[in-house]
Design a protein around this motif. Structure first.
Motif, PDB file in Angstrom:
ATOM      1  N   LEU A  44      38.123  38.636  52.516  1.00 40.07           N
ATOM      2  CA  LEU A  44      38.656  38.610  53.313  1.00 40.07           C
ATOM      3  C   LEU A  44      40.394  37.370  52.216  1.00 40.07           C
ATOM      4  O   LEU A  44      40.260  36.768  52.065  1.00 40.07           O
ATOM      5  N   ALA A  45      40.702  38.759  52.023  1.00 33.54           N
ATOM      6  CA  ALA A  45      42.024  37.814  51.847  1.00 33.54           C
ATOM      7  C   ALA A  45      42.996  37.118  52.930  1.00 33.54           C
ATOM      8  O   ALA A  45      43.270  37.813  53.624  1.00 33.54           O
ATOM      9  N   VAL A  46      43.094  35.949  52.934  1.00 30.83           N
ATOM     10  CA  VAL A  46      43.748  35.605  53.314  1.00 30.83           C
ATOM     11  C   VAL A  46      44.959  34.327  53.288  1.00 30.83           C
ATOM     12  O   VAL A  46      45.359  34.427  51.986  1.00 30.83           O
ATOM     13  N   LYS A  47      46.036  34.739  54.009  1.00 31.00           N
ATOM     14  CA  LYS A  47      47.450  33.690  53.393  1.00 31.00           C
ATOM     15  C   LYS A  47      48.058  33.124  54.522  1.00 31.00           C
ATOM     16  O   LYS A  47      47.658  32.951  56.041  1.00 31.00           O
ATOM     17  N   THR A  48      47.963  31.617  53.798  1.00 32.08           N
ATOM     18  CA  THR A  48      48.500  30.301  54.818  1.00 32.08           C
ATOM     19  C   THR A  48      49.960  29.947  54.936  1.00 32.08           C
ATOM     20  O   THR A  48      50.566  31.193  54.652  1.00 32.08           O
ATOM     21  N   VAL A  49      49.993  29.174  55.666  1.00 37.33           N
ATOM     22  CA  VAL A  49      51.624  28.663  56.153  1.00 37.33           C
ATOM     23  C   VAL A  49      52.074  28.308  55.014  1.00 37.33           C
ATOM     24  O   VAL A  49      52.666  28.520  54.735  1.00 37.33           O
ATOM     25  N   GLY A  50      51.557  27.322  53.930  1.00 33.45           N
ATOM     26  CA  GLY A  50      51.908  27.222  52.923  1.00 33.45           C
ATOM     27  C   GLY A  50      52.399  28.517  51.532  1.00 33.45           C
ATOM     28  O   GLY A  50      53.251  28.437  50.197  1.00 33.45           O
ATOM     29  N   GLY A  51      52.143  30.049  51.944  1.00 28.02           N
ATOM     30  CA  GLY A  51      52.133  30.814  51.213  1.00 28.02           C
ATOM     31  C   GLY A  51      51.131  31.319  50.114  1.00 28.02           C
ATOM     32  O   GLY A  51      51.230  32.111  49.181  1.00 28.02           O
ATOM     33  N   MET A  93      35.048  34.292  52.348  1.00 25.52           N
ATOM     34  CA  MET A  93      33.603  35.339  52.054  1.00 25.52           C
ATOM     35  C   MET A  93      33.094  34.653  52.747  1.00 25.52           C
ATOM     36  O   MET A  93      33.063  32.963  53.386  1.00 25.52           O
ATOM     37  N   TYR A  94      31.495  34.709  52.970  1.00 22.59           N
ATOM     38  CA  TYR A  94      29.918  33.984  53.781  1.00 22.59           C
ATOM     39  C   TYR A  94      29.215  34.224  52.779  1.00 22.59           C
ATOM     40  O   TYR A  94      28.821  35.186  52.311  1.00 22.59           O
ATOM     41  N   ASP A  95      28.272  33.367  52.183  1.00 20.62           N
ATOM     42  CA  ASP A  95      26.697  34.040  51.758  1.00 20.62           C
ATOM     43  C   ASP A  95      25.742  32.606  53.074  1.00 20.62           C
ATOM     44  O   ASP A  95      26.181  31.542  53.361  1.00 20.62           O
ATOM     45  N   LYS A  96      24.896  33.303  53.480  1.00 21.90           N
ATOM     46  CA  LYS A  96      23.756  32.697  54.489  1.00 21.90           C
ATOM     47  C   LYS A  96      24.703  32.304  56.128  1.00 21.90           C
ATOM     48  O   LYS A  96      24.109  30.938  55.882  1.00 21.90           O
ATOM     49  N   ASP A  97      25.261  32.309  56.208  1.00 19.55           N
ATOM     50  CA  ASP A  97      26.070  32.431  57.230  1.00 19.55           C
ATOM     51  C   ASP A  97      26.963  30.901  57.392  1.00 19.55           C
ATOM     52  O   ASP A  97      27.905  30.449  57.983  1.00 19.55           O
ATOM     53  N   LYS A  98      27.230  31.161  56.139  1.00 19.27           N
ATOM     54  CA  LYS A  98      28.535  29.812  55.956  1.00 19.27           C
ATOM     55  C   LYS A  98      29.231  30.530  54.642  1.00 19.27           C
ATOM     56  O   LYS A  98      29.806  30.786  53.839  1.00 19.27           O
ATOM     57  N   ILE A  99      30.716  29.864  55.405  1.00 22.63           N
ATOM     58  CA  ILE A  99      32.150  30.566  54.806  1.00 22.63           C
ATOM     59  C   ILE A  99      32.411  29.708  53.924  1.00 22.63           C
ATOM     60  O   ILE A  99      32.170  28.218  53.292  1.00 22.63           O
ATOM     61  N   MET A 100      33.059  30.392  52.903  1.00 24.00           N
ATOM     62  CA  MET A 100      33.678  29.929  51.539  1.00 24.00           C
ATOM     63  C   MET A 100      34.607  30.090  51.301  1.00 24.00           C
ATOM     64  O   MET A 100      35.785  31.359  52.060  1.00 24.00           O
ATOM     65  N   ILE A 101      35.757  29.524  51.330  1.00 19.53           N
ATOM     66  CA  ILE A 101      37.490  29.656  50.742  1.00 19.53           C
ATOM     67  C   ILE A 101      37.371  29.498  49.225  1.00 19.53           C
ATOM     68  O   ILE A 101      36.604  28.586  48.929  1.00 19.53           O
ATOM     69  N   LYS A 102      37.656  30.938  48.663  1.00 19.33           N
ATOM     70  CA  LYS A 102      37.939  30.223  47.272  1.00 19.33           C
ATOM     71  C   LYS A 102      40.077  30.438  46.962  1.00 19.33           C
ATOM     72  O   LYS A 102      39.958  31.228  47.888  1.00 19.33           O
ATOM     73  N   ASP A 103      39.694  29.567  45.787  1.00 19.81           N
ATOM     74  CA  ASP A 103      41.420  28.985  46.391  1.00 19.81           C
ATOM     75  C   ASP A 103      41.801  29.101  45.609  1.00 19.81           C
ATOM     76  O   ASP A 103      41.325  30.810  44.650  1.00 19.81           O
TER      77      ASP A 103
END
Length: 187
Positions: free
Chosen positions: A133-140, A146-156
């Protein structure tokens, strides 16, 4: 008998209120050795976490305290002290200098979403988007959830992966997800 009822009812009411207060805290995970209260703001709760002293110092240095105490709703991916310690030596000290306030503010606001995003809806959106999922932050910043085995991960923006270690810490103005890596913008 009437006197007994008058004495028991207030005690029962106080007991039920106390149990309700304990349940409200019990529903929220403890973070950094401190209970997190849904009635407190993101900043108020973070200030009580022993695991987030660096984040709190950075938020103060960037002048973001008032913003993160505002109405929101916000989602904050909150790096721990250990996450900040993974940055190259001297990075945090350098970012906390007044002349680097703009860079610090950019990095911190890249940890914030302008919505209350709990873990289950995030996972559902990841599923709906085919696994990321593409996520746009307040900082632009544009990050990938994404997630694996119920653990959310964020790729910067630099390809680093932050794992959510404690999810859904509800606040009066949003939610915190504790992460193990500082998220960085793409250069």
């Amino acid at each position: 008998m009437k006197l007994l009822k008058q004495a028991v009812l207030p005690v029962a009411a106080v007991s039920m209120l106390a149990l309700g207060a304990c349940t409200a805290v019990a529903d929220n995970p403890e973070v950094g050795g401190a209970p997190m209260y849904e009635s407190k703001t993101i900043v108020e709760n973070a200030m009580n976490s022993d695991d987030h002293t660096t984040l709190v110092a950075a938020v103060k240095a960037a002048g973001l305290v008032d913003t993160l105490q505002g109405d929101g709703p916000y989602t904050v991916f909150a790096p721990t002290n250990a996450a900040f310690a993974k940055l190259p030596e001297g990075t945090v000290e350098n970012l906390l200098k007044p002349e680097n306030k703009e860079t610090l503010t950019k990095i911190l606001t890249c940890h914030v979403l302008a919505a209350k995003a709990l873990s289950d809806p995030i996972k559902q959106m990841v599923d709906n988007d085919g696994g990321t999922l593409a996520v746009k932050t307040v900082g632009g910043c544009q990050f990938t959830a994404m997630y694996d085995k119920d653990k959310i991960m964020i790729k910067d923006g630099q390809g680093n992966i932050a794992n959510v270690t404690i999810e859904d810490v509800k606040q009066s103005n949003g939610v915190i997800h504790v992460i193990d890596t500082v998220l960085l913008p793409s250069s």
